[in-house]
Write an enzyme that holds these catalytic residues in place. Structure first.
Site, short mmCIF file in Angstrom:
data_model
loop_
_atom_site.label_atom_id
_atom_site.label_comp_id
_atom_site.label_asym_id
_atom_site.label_seq_id
_atom_site.Cartn_x
_atom_site.Cartn_y
_atom_site.Cartn_z
N CYS A 159 -14.65 1.21 0.75
CA CYS A 159 -15.08 0.57 -0.31
C CYS A 159 -15.31 -0.28 1.13
O CYS A 159 -17.14 -0.56 0.78
CB CYS A 159 -13.52 0.03 -0.78
SG CYS A 159 -13.59 -2.01 -1.88
N HIS B 276 -11.49 2.92 -4.94
CA HIS B 276 -10.39 3.72 -4.46
C HIS B 276 -9.38 4.85 -4.88
O HIS B 276 -8.70 4.52 -5.24
CB HIS B 276 -9.89 2.58 -4.21
CG HIS B 276 -9.84 1.76 -2.98
ND1 HIS B 276 -9.51 1.82 -1.51
CD2 HIS B 276 -10.68 0.54 -3.17
CE1 HIS B 276 -10.36 1.04 -1.18
NE2 HIS B 276 -10.34 0.08 -2.06
N GLU C 92 -7.88 7.06 -3.55
CA GLU C 92 -7.16 7.57 -3.10
C GLU C 92 -6.02 6.38 -3.73
O GLU C 92 -4.41 7.08 -2.95
CB GLU C 92 -7.13 7.03 -1.60
CG GLU C 92 -6.93 5.95 -0.90
CD GLU C 92 -8.62 4.81 -0.96
OE1 GLU C 92 -8.36 3.83 -0.46
OE2 GLU C 92 -9.45 5.38 -1.51
#
Length: 302
Positions: A142, A235, A237
């Protein structure tokens, strides 16, 4: 195989409850295995949450991975205690003489700030330059990806009219790339950012390759030619409820943030969001560790 993390790290208990194979330092030293050494530069404000999210993905691999956490010494953290940083983190000065198999540079919620106005920008660029000679492959996430593309390639971020926020469909643009091995033709990734990276600017750089993108969210996965630099704009994660928590924080601050796109069933805040991206996130991290770290790194670091 296990992920090796410091004794007493708070994330350890959570990961063990999820059946992620975690090995403490004492047990790892008893094994005659050369682990992969991964350094994580954690720029996120709530570091404990990001630790758990990244370790979950790094732990789903047949490789033993040893983690070093890093934080910028030129920045005073407001949301993570000094005690936690002292116990589990190192500074760049402490590790810059070492070599690592892989590095992860996380995002940071400072997208609206010009890069050179970030108070740890000089330290960050020194670390990014260092990564080219001391790390086999670096994965940027990001804002970390935007910062690296600006520093290494002169590609600046572009402000968006409204926050790119939600869970978006993505497609593979380059077939048979090792990072995307095992991916479905369509896969989902969360995004949460106020800026984007221009596809046209990326395509003008012969050294960079757009591997996957989204019709709505734009470029997602970019790599240089040899995989020593990987850039991820989303993202993967994130936990299932991370976007919900971000949305509620924005509302509490009085921000005019819309509901995340394609996240809450029927766009109803009371409905539990389904987790649609975990499998492909595991694949991405496993592929990165295997093909661009493990298979490329020398046995003797340095």
């Amino acid at each position: 195989m296990p992920i090796k993390i410091p004794n007493q790290l708070p994330a350890s208990e959570i990961l063990q409850q999820e059946n992620i194979f975690v090995m403490n330092e004492a047990r790892a030293y008893a094994q005659d295995i050369r682990p992969l050494h991964i350094v994580i530069l954690n720029l996120m404000p709530i570091k404990e949450t990001t630790e758990t999210q990244l370790l979950r993905l790094l732990g789903n691999s047949p490789l033993q991975v040893e983690i070093t956490f890093l934080h910028p010494s030129s920045h005073q953290s407001k949301n993570t205690s000094t005690k936690h940083l002292s116990a589990f983190y190192k500074t760049f000065e402490e590790i810059k003489g070492d070599n690592f198999d892989g590095m992860i540079i996380t995002g940071a919620p400072i997208e609206k700030l010009p890069f050179k106005e970030v108070n740890y920008w000089d330290e960050l660029t020194e670390m990014m330059d260092w990564s080219k000679t001391h790390v086999t492959s670096t994965l940027h996430i990001c804002w970390g990806a935007q910062a690296a593309m600006f520093h290494h390639y002169g590609i600046d971020k572009t402000p968006l009219e409204r926050k790119q926020f939600g869970v978006f469909k993505h497609r593979i643009r380059v077939q048979n790339n090792p990072l995307l091995r095992g991916f479905d033709d369509i896969f989902y990734v969360p995004h949460s950012r106020h800026t984007t990276t221009s596809t046209a600017e990326l395509e003008r750089h012969d050294q960079l390759h757009i591997l996957a993108d989204s019709e709505k969210a734009g470029v997602y996965l970019i790599s240089n030619g040899d995989g020593s630099q990987v850039f991820v704009t989303g993202h993967g994660e994130y936990d299932a409820d991370t976007l919900k928590e971000e949305y509620l924080r924005d509302v509490e601050k009085g921000l005019n943030t819309k509901l995340p796109d394609d996240y809450f069933p029927s766009d109803d805040l009371d409905n539990v969001p389904p987790l649609l991206w975990r499998a492909h996130s595991h694949l991405l991290f496993s592929n990165w560790l295997n093909y661009y770290v493990y298979q490329e790194t020398p046995y003797e670091l340095g």
